[in-house]
Design a protein around this motif. Structure first.
Motif: not given
Length: 716
Positions: A378-391
């Protein structure tokens, strides 16, 4: 209606004036048995003894039971509550809510009828409110009005079903036992659909089955080649057989637009989208999952299009397709659906959610199953304007355990590619530069079968190169990448193995300046077609990756599609009706030799028939490869016989051409002899053919003096 009555009155008046009796009992007219007067029916079902079910015209009406029984003074209040609940689902027709009352007590009878504008709204209302709890004592029981007639036909007394004698079915895999080891394919052109043998030795096709108006939309093979599915307005059907294609099962799904088989052919997913009666509402999506053999609906999903639009590739009306991703390999044990902030995984034994709940994943955008194991990425994009990385995460089913996770930074986009055996997962990651004004691309390569799932990182020599195409070698460890911004991009080949068989990615070679934008590996690996479609006008390069050399270059002008046959022996290139000219297909050998070409007007589809996996073990396949010369003697002898036959056919063709020439020559001489007197007449009786033959051609030299000059030489 008034116009129809007027027209009928005119017909009756004209008939009376002409003395024609219009009082005809049409039911008394009997056609001779078997006579159709040349008018063939296009609906074979009329010959079946199945009882026809006619639409009663009440498909948009529901019956709501278990309502409170209230007196007349509370009638309006109850009606207002019911109307408020059901008008949220769809548009209720004017006077479309009727709540009958008891004439003696003036109280309601505890049920009502609701008429919507469309049957789809009625079905949705039934689905959403059946079991709705109005209060502790009143739980709605909702049924379609049309269902009551079905229930009334149920006999009062149970009778055991009639046991029919066992009739062995047709062998649906018989085509695999072709003595010439040929493969089949299906084509659609105009109104015809044809299934053909690829007889490459004879450089031609051989017809298996042909039918006009076989489908109203498209055809599709099942993943193992057992069935051919046809799509119609009222649903789909699957066909199969040995010499002819018989209909094996029908699946009712009005206005179906897309279908998808599970990998093991056990289930068939069908999708349709229906416009709402209110233009402000969204399209309503209906999805049915059928058991392929029985035709039974195992599970259905209904809702607005918005409920199914999450990540994935765009499909019909913005909905991703396939909506359900199948996992667990050919066993068809699991399927999953992306939702908003969740992944719903179902098991096919009960068609219910695993652990009765979905997997919560905030902002999840993509999901991709391993082709062989119950593992998905699964792919999750960045969250919080980049504070939480994609994974990217690997999750095992049914435990929902996370096997591996990789955090990714400054990500703009991400795509996942599984190798066909599930040994590797390539994640193409587009990242922003520090200025955020441009992007560059790299690859994260997961080695799934190794301990702790190590990850290799690959960056191109020029990391700013645009990635045009990526493809794994089937059943292999190599992959190819087309990259570059030039009109003639580069193609690089990489391996996941070193000399010590360890998973360390290494580059094999780079081909510079190729007219290619698509990659097509042979199903057996080793060979690849580097294709230039669309703007490159059908440029083809047949490349041997083992030897890292080009076997042949060719062109199929305006080619739109390329597909290897399932054995990797032949390649089909086709031009479909998106172009108006040169519609049809070419068949090539694996090394780029054009075998034959077929032109077809209004050409729509070309699909090779898939083959099921071999029953041979890996050890047996290796043993055959080692002793290939021993096994190939038989086939070399057959090839020689075919070559001799082709040579004999060529000699026969030349003999016929010579006979045709001699026949024409004799006819010319006969006509020349018949016109002899006419020629003499034109010559005033002189210069006969015999005299012409006595003439003798001689060469005569003529010397001509052009200039004479005289020069006196003086003695010194």
């Amino acid at each position: 209606m008034a116009a129809e009555v007027m027209l009928m009155n005119e017909i009756e008046s004209a008939a009376a004036r002409m003395g024609i009796d219009m009082n005809i009992d049409f039911s008394s007219i009997q056609l001779p048995r078997g006579e159709d007067f040349g008018i063939a029916s296009d609906d074979e079902d009329v010959y079946h003894d199945d009882q026809l079910e006619f639409d009663s015209g009440f498909g948009n009406v529901i019956v709501v039971d278990n309502l409170p029984v209230v007196p007349r003074e509370k009638f309006e209040k109850l009606e207002g509550v019911i109307r408020k609940i059901y008008s949220q689902i769809g548009v209720i027709k004017e006077d479309g809510l009727w709540m009958p009352t008891d004439p003696e007590t003036n109280k309601t009878l505890g049920y009502c009828f609701i008429e919507y504008n469309t049957p789809q709204e009625a079905e949705l209302a039934k689905e959403k409110t059946n079991g709705y709890k109005l209060d502790r004592a009143h739980i709605f029981a909702v049924n379609m009005f049309d269902d009551f007639d079905k229930y009334m036909r149920v006999p009062d007394e149970w009778a055991p079903p009639e046991i029919k004698p066992y009739m062995p079915g047709e062998n649906l895999q018989k085509w695999l036992m072709d003595e010439k080891a040929r493969d089949q394919f299906v084509i659609r052109s105009g109104t015809d659909t044809e299934v053909l043998w690829n007889d490459a030795r004879q450089s031609k096709t051989e017809l298996v089955y042909k039918r006009s108006y076989w489908t109203e939309s498209f055809v599709q093979w099942s993943p193992l080649g057992t069935y051919l599915a046809t799509v119609h307005r009222q649903g789909a059907a699957v066909w199969g057989g040995a010499a002819t294609f018989n209909r094996l099962m029908r699946y009712a799904h009005p206005q179906v637009k897309l279908i998808d088989f599970s990998p093991g052919e056990k289930f068939l997913v069908m999708y349709s989208s229906h416009e709402p009666s209110n233009p402000r509402d969204e399209n309503r999506v209906v999805i049915n999952i059928f058991d392929v053999r029985t035709g039974k609906v195992m599970r259905d999903f209904k809702g607005s299009a918005d409920e199914f639009v999450v990540g994935g590739a765009a499909g019909v009306a913005g909905v991703s397709w396939p909506i359900f991703r199948w996992g667990g390999g050919k066993d068809d044990k699991y399927f999953a659906k992306l939702g908003k902030n969740m992944i719903s995984v179902y098991e096919t034994e009960t068609f219910s959610l695993i652990d009765k709940k979905s997997l919560k994943v905030e902002n999840v955008m993509d999901l991709s199953w391993s082709p062989t194991d119950p593992i998905f990425a699964l792919f999750v994009p960045e969250l919080g304007g980049g504070n939480q990385p994609a994974r990217v995460s690997l999750v095992q089913i049914p435990s929902k355990k996370e096997l591996r996770q990789k955090n990714l930074f400054s990500v703009s986009d991400c795509k996942m590619y599984w190798q066909s055996n599930g040994d590797y997962l390539a994640v193409k990651v587009d990242r922003y530069t520090k200025t955020k004004k441009s992007t560059y691309t790299g690859f994260e390569l997961f080695c799934i079968k190794e301990r702790d799932i190590p990850i290799e990182v690959l960056e191109l020599d020029n990391k700013n190169d645009k990635i045009i195409a990526f493809a794994w070698e089937p059943k292999g460890h190599r992959f190819a990448v087309i990259h570059g911004d030039n009109p003639r991009p580069d193609i690089s080949f990489y391996s996941m193995r070193t000399t010590h068989n360890m998973s360390r990615v290494s580059k094999l070679t780079t081909l510079k300046g190729k007219q290619a934008n698509a990659l097509f590996w042979s199903p057996g690996g080793r060979f690849i077609v580097l294709a230039g479609l669309k703007g490159f006008n059908g440029q083809l390069e047949f490349f041997n990756v083992d030897e890292l050399e080009t076997m042949a270059t060719a062109e199929h002008f305006m080619a739109t599609d390329i597909e290897w046959d399932p054995t990797g022996r032949y390649v089909a290139t086709s031009v479909t009706s998106v172009h108006e000219m040169e519609n049809g297909f070419n068949i090539w050998s694996f090394n780029g030799k054009l075998l034959y070409r077929i032109l077809k007007d209004h050409f729509f589809q070309f699909l090779w028939r898939p083959r099921p996996p071999s029953f041979l073990t890996a050890e047996k396949e290796e043993e055959i490869a080692r002793n290939l010369k021993k096994y190939s003697k038989k086939y070399e002898a057959e090839d020689q016989d075919v070559s001799m036959l082709l040579s004999e056919q060529e000699r026969e063709k030349r003999r016929m051409l010579k006979e045709e020439w001699n026949k024409w020559l004799s006819e010319w001489r006969r006509a020349h002899e018949e016109e002899k007197l006419e020629r003499q007449k034109l010559r005033d009786g002189e210069g006969s053919d015999e005299e012409e033959e006595e003439y003798e051609a001689k060469e005569v030299e003529v010397e001509e003096v052009l200039d004479v000059s005289q020069q006196v030489l003086l003695d010194e």
